[in-house]
Structures are given as structure tokens and as C-alpha cells.
Design an enzyme around this catalytic site. Structure first.
Site, short mmCIF file in Angstrom:
data_model
loop_
_atom_site.label_atom_id
_atom_site.label_comp_id
_atom_site.label_asym_id
_atom_site.label_seq_id
_atom_site.Cartn_x
_atom_site.Cartn_y
_atom_site.Cartn_z
N PHE A 1 21.27 51.16 24.15
CA PHE A 1 21.36 52.61 24.57
C PHE A 1 20.41 53.06 25.71
O PHE A 1 19.17 52.71 25.41
CB PHE A 1 21.15 53.16 23.10
CG PHE A 1 21.60 54.77 23.36
CD1 PHE A 1 22.92 54.94 23.25
CD2 PHE A 1 20.77 55.70 22.99
CE1 PHE A 1 23.45 56.21 23.44
CE2 PHE A 1 21.22 57.08 22.96
CZ PHE A 1 22.43 57.21 23.14
N ASP B 1 17.83 48.66 16.20
CA ASP B 1 18.26 49.83 16.42
C ASP B 1 19.45 49.61 15.62
O ASP B 1 20.62 49.24 16.13
CB ASP B 1 18.46 50.72 17.78
CG ASP B 1 18.81 52.00 17.77
OD1 ASP B 1 19.53 52.57 16.83
OD2 ASP B 1 18.55 52.55 18.52
N TYR C 1 23.16 61.00 12.13
CA TYR C 1 24.11 62.05 12.33
C TYR C 1 25.48 61.50 12.64
O TYR C 1 26.78 61.80 13.02
CB TYR C 1 23.72 63.14 13.26
CG TYR C 1 23.12 62.59 14.78
CD1 TYR C 1 23.97 62.16 15.62
CD2 TYR C 1 21.78 62.47 14.84
CE1 TYR C 1 23.27 61.49 16.74
CE2 TYR C 1 21.17 62.21 16.10
CZ TYR C 1 22.12 61.39 16.91
OH TYR C 1 21.39 61.18 18.14
N LYS C 2 25.60 59.99 12.72
CA LYS C 2 26.69 59.07 13.14
C LYS C 2 27.61 58.75 11.75
O LYS C 2 27.90 59.68 11.35
CB LYS C 2 26.48 58.19 13.96
CG LYS C 2 25.76 58.47 15.41
CD LYS C 2 25.29 57.45 16.33
CE LYS C 2 24.62 58.09 17.36
NZ LYS C 2 23.91 57.10 18.31
N ARG D 1 36.53 55.79 23.61
CA ARG D 1 35.92 54.89 22.60
C ARG D 1 36.81 55.65 21.32
O ARG D 1 36.83 57.04 21.28
CB ARG D 1 34.55 55.01 22.39
CG ARG D 1 33.71 54.35 23.24
CD ARG D 1 32.04 54.38 22.90
NE ARG D 1 31.79 55.73 22.64
CZ ARG D 1 30.23 55.86 22.04
NH1 ARG D 1 29.39 55.02 21.88
NH2 ARG D 1 30.06 57.33 21.70
#
Ligand SMILES: *Cc1c(COP(=O)(O)O)cnc(C)c1O
Length: 424
Positions: free
Chosen positions: A130, A209, A234-235, A384
Site C-alpha cells: 500500500f 500489515d 474500518y474495512k 475491485r
């Protein structure tokens, strides 16, 4: 599961009937029944219990109890919520806390890890990480006086993580290997145990991560012998927009590891107001400032649902759903010019699939504006589609792909602008 049949609609119905997690759909707010939300890997849906929990946190805890709230539970929330998340990722109690953002936590553990390997100069990561993680690494290198050098190992195909090349890049000079466990673009998932072992054989530490794994892909930090980890809430955890992140430090490293952002909440006795910093024992030393109480309270209900469902069952459904999507891609999307940009092998794949198309950006706009499908667009030409097994059904996947097919076949995207917006 290999999908054989071409009657995808009937298959979706059958798989939904057999789905032992189907009842969890009711646990999430879903006001628009036509909206198909395939972005649980970016911002998870709101659990019903969270709305109630927030009402209580605001009206009772804050509104009525005021400052007394700190001694009535607030102060312990970073550890309490951390321990619950720890259950999802194979950590022991006392190894996870919740604070700050993933980016900030990554900085803390990277600098802590580098200080535990003085004299070693190399940091290894990959080019599918990321971007914020790479920026944080660059900032960490600059802040330690440029003694370290970052080696970014490239992926051969932009889909698979370069596991073998990484193993070769980690040597006796290496202080740290740091990777995303599941890659945000392709959803490739590394073998955490194998890479951690290889790094340890060379004397290097490892930071993982878990942002795109936690809540969707099983992780066993203890079994893998992982040193440090961070991740997002929050995912797939549905903690809410900007919810604080988590941070893991293996118990055996906690006494030596130092938080470079040494603030009062990580001090041994924050309310003694002494002038010299003494780190708290345990993982609490990785706190910095005052906990975000309301946001912390919002994290627990989503985590509780995942624990109730069980990580293995969530994973089993996620694999069935991405297999189903890949089968749909093969039969329906590939003929329309879509390329699969996720691994075919389910053991190496997380909970979304990425497809590439030259018109991806305009297609995404048409899906959102006219088709009530929310996918995700990632530069330059990727779409995605994430499955969040607690609230995504096979029927929704079928329907979303049918709407996508329509957008492309009827060229509905052609009226949308080609320029991208600030937040994609
Ligand atoms: C989502 C995500 C982040 C988010 O970082 P923030 O600090 O919360 O903005 C970081 N790393 C990875 C791998 C992610 O997927």
C-alpha cells in the site's frame, strides 16, 4: 469449489440456501435493498448493534457521565478492543492495542523494530505494498538519519507478491522485512509463517500489515511467530469511517521495544505527571495520546459479529464467493475485454477480486450512478469487487455482474467523463 455450471443464477440461489452465515446479513443496516455494496474492503457496512452502541456512548457515557467516563471504562478501551481483535488474528491477550491510524502505527512499529536491530541497514518490502506504507517507510528511514536503505522488490506480474525474490533479498544486513499480508490491489496473500521464518533465520524482524486480511483472511500471528503487526478496523471489521487502527507487538519483544511517539498514554503512570518518560509495561507503551473513545466504542460490535461467525467459516464463504466471481468473470466478463488481476489459486487470494478494463473508470461511474452497484476503482484501470462474507450474498454477486455486463454491452459508460475525481 470449481464452478462448473453455466446457470449462474440458479447456482447463486443454491449457494445462498446452503450458506450457514446467511443470518448475519440481518445484523447490518441495509436501507436500500437494491444497492449492491462490494466495497467492504474499503469501508465496511454499519452493524445494527453499532448504531445502538453509539447512541449509548454519546447520550449516556458522554452526555450523562461526562469526565467520570474515563474511570468507568474509557481508559481501558484501547486494550479491551485490542484483545477482541487479537482473538481474530491469533494474538494472545495483552499483545494488541487500538490507537491512531494504521499509517501512524506502522511508523511506530517500524522505528521500534529498526532500533532492535542496530547495525543492520537494510529494509525490504515490495512494490505492491500500500503506497502509504511505503511513504511511512521512507519517512522512517529519513528520521533515523538515513542509516537505512529501502529495497523494494518488484512483482513480476503486478498480481503475485514476489515471495521468492523477497526471501533472497533478506540477508544478514537486513533489519526488517515489512509487507502487507494481503495486497490491496490483487488480493494476493503471502504465506506469513514461511516468510517470517525465513526472515528470522537471517536475524531480521518482520512487520505485517493486516489491513486487507483482518476479518476476512485467517491470520495466526502467534503460530507464525510474527514480531509486529498493524491493521485497519474500518474495512472488514466495520469499525466506521476513520476508526482507529490496531497494533500488535509479540509479547517477547514488548519489554525492549520502544515507541518513538512516546506520549503520556504510553507512560508508566500517565497521571503522575512526572517530567521524564518511562514506558508502560506491555503493549500499552505503544499508545501515544488520548484514546478516541467514541470511535473505539464503534469497533467492538463488528468484531463481535465476526467472532461469533468464526474466522474459519467466514474464510470458507469468502473463498466460495471469490471462486464464484472468478467463474462469472471467465464466462461473462472475459469476453467483454476484462482481464483477471487476482490470483487463481484460492490459498493465495484474499477476499476481493480485481479485474482490469481500459474503460474501468467510466464503467465504475456508470455502475454507481445508474446501476446501484458500488465497486471500487483503483488507478489506472482496475475494478475491485470485495466480498464481506457476513453481509454479501451470492445472489448479489450474480446481480452485480449482470448489471456490469449490461453497462459494458450497451456502452452505458460512454457518457461519463474520463477524468478521475480526487477520491476514487
Ligand atoms: C487501508 C490500508 C491502510 C490505511 O491506512 P490509514 O492510515 O488508515 O489511512 C494502510 N495500509 C494498508 C495495507 C491498507 O490496506
Amino acid at each position: 469449489m470449481r464452478v462448473q455450471t453455466e446457470d449462474f443464477r440458479a447456482l447463486a440461489r443454491q449457494l445462498d440456501e446452503e450458506d450457514e452465515l446467511a443470518r448475519f446479513e440481518q445484523e447490518f443496516v441495509r436501507d436500500d435493498s437494491e444497492l449492491i455494496y462490494l466495497l467492504g474492503n474499503s469501508l465496511g457496512r454499519l452493524p445494527r448493534a453499532t448504531a445502538q452502541r453509539m447512541e449509548r456512548a454519546v447520550r449516556e457515557e458522554w452526555g450523562e457521565r461526562l469526565i467520570r467516563g474515563w474511570n468507568e471504562g474509557w481508559i481501558g478501551l484501547p486494550q479491551q478492543v485490542g484483545n477482541r481483535i487479537g482473538e481474530l488474528v491469533g494474538a494472545r491477550p495483552g499483545e494488541v492495542i487500538v490507537a491512531d491510524s494504521t499509517s501512524a502505527n506502522l511508523y511506530k512499529v517500524i522505528v521500534a523494530a529498526l532500533r532492535l536491530r542496530p547495525g543492520r541497514t537494510k529494509i525490504v518490502s515490495d512494490d505492491l505494498n500500500f503506497p502509504s506504507d511505503l511513504y511511512i517507510l521512507q519517512g522512517a528511514v529519513a528520521s533515523t538519519g538515513g542509516q537505512h536503505r529501502l529495497e523494494i522488490v518488484p512483482s513480476a506480474d503486478g498480481i503475485h507478491g514476489p515471495a521468492e525474490a523477497l526471501a533472497e533479498a533478506v540477508d544478514e544486513e537486513t533489519a526488517l522485512l515489512t509487507l502487507s499480508h494481503t495486497l490491496f490491489k490483487s488480493a494476493y496473500t503471502y504465506d506469513m509463517g514461511a516468510l517470517t521464518r525465513l526472515a528470522h533465520e537471517k536475524g531480521a524482524l518482520v512487520v505485517w500489515d493486516l489491513s486487507h486480511s483482518v476479518g476476512a483472511v485467517p491470520v495466526d500471528l502467534a503460530r507464525a511467530g510474527a514480531d509486529f503487526a498493524v491493521g485497519c478496523t474500518y474495512k472488514y471489521l466495520s469499525g466506521g469511517p476513520g476508526a482507529p487502527a490496531f497494533l500488535y507487538v509479540r509479547e517477547g519483544l514488548q519489554a525492549e521495544a520502544r515507541n518513538p511517539l512516546s506520549g503520556w498514554m504510553g507512560q508508566e503512570e500517565p497521571f503522575a505527571f512526572g517530567l521524564d518518560y518511562q514506558p508502560a509495561p506491555g503493549v500499552r507503551r505503544f499508545l501515544t495520546g488520548t484514546p478516541a473513545v467514541l470511535s473505539l466504542a464503534a469497533i467492538e460490535p463488528g468484531v463481535a459479529l465476526l467472532l461469533e461467525a468464526g474466522v474459519e467459516r467466514v474464510r470458507a464463504k469468502s473463498v466460495r464467493q471469490t471462486e464464484y466471481l472468478i467463474a462469472l468473470w471467465e464466462h461473462r466478463l472475459a469476453p467483454l475485454g476484462f482481464e483477471l488481476r487476482s490470483p487463481r489459486e484460492s490459498a493465495r487470494r484474499g477476499s476481493h477480486i480485481a479485474v482490469g478494463h481500459p474503460e474501468a473508470w467510466r464503467i465504475a461511474q456508470a455502475l454507481k450512478a445508474e446501476m446501484k452497484v458500488i465497486p471500487d476503482f483503483r488507478q489506472p484501470d482496475n475494478l475491485r469487487f470485495a466480498v464481506a462474507p457476513l453481509y454479501t450474498s451470492f445472489g448479489e454477486l450474480y446481480e452485480a455482474m449482470a448489471r456490469l455486463q449490461k453497462v459494458v454491452e450497451q456502452k452505458m459508460y460512454e457518457k461519463y467523463p474520463a477524468e478521475t475525481t480526487a477520491v476514487t
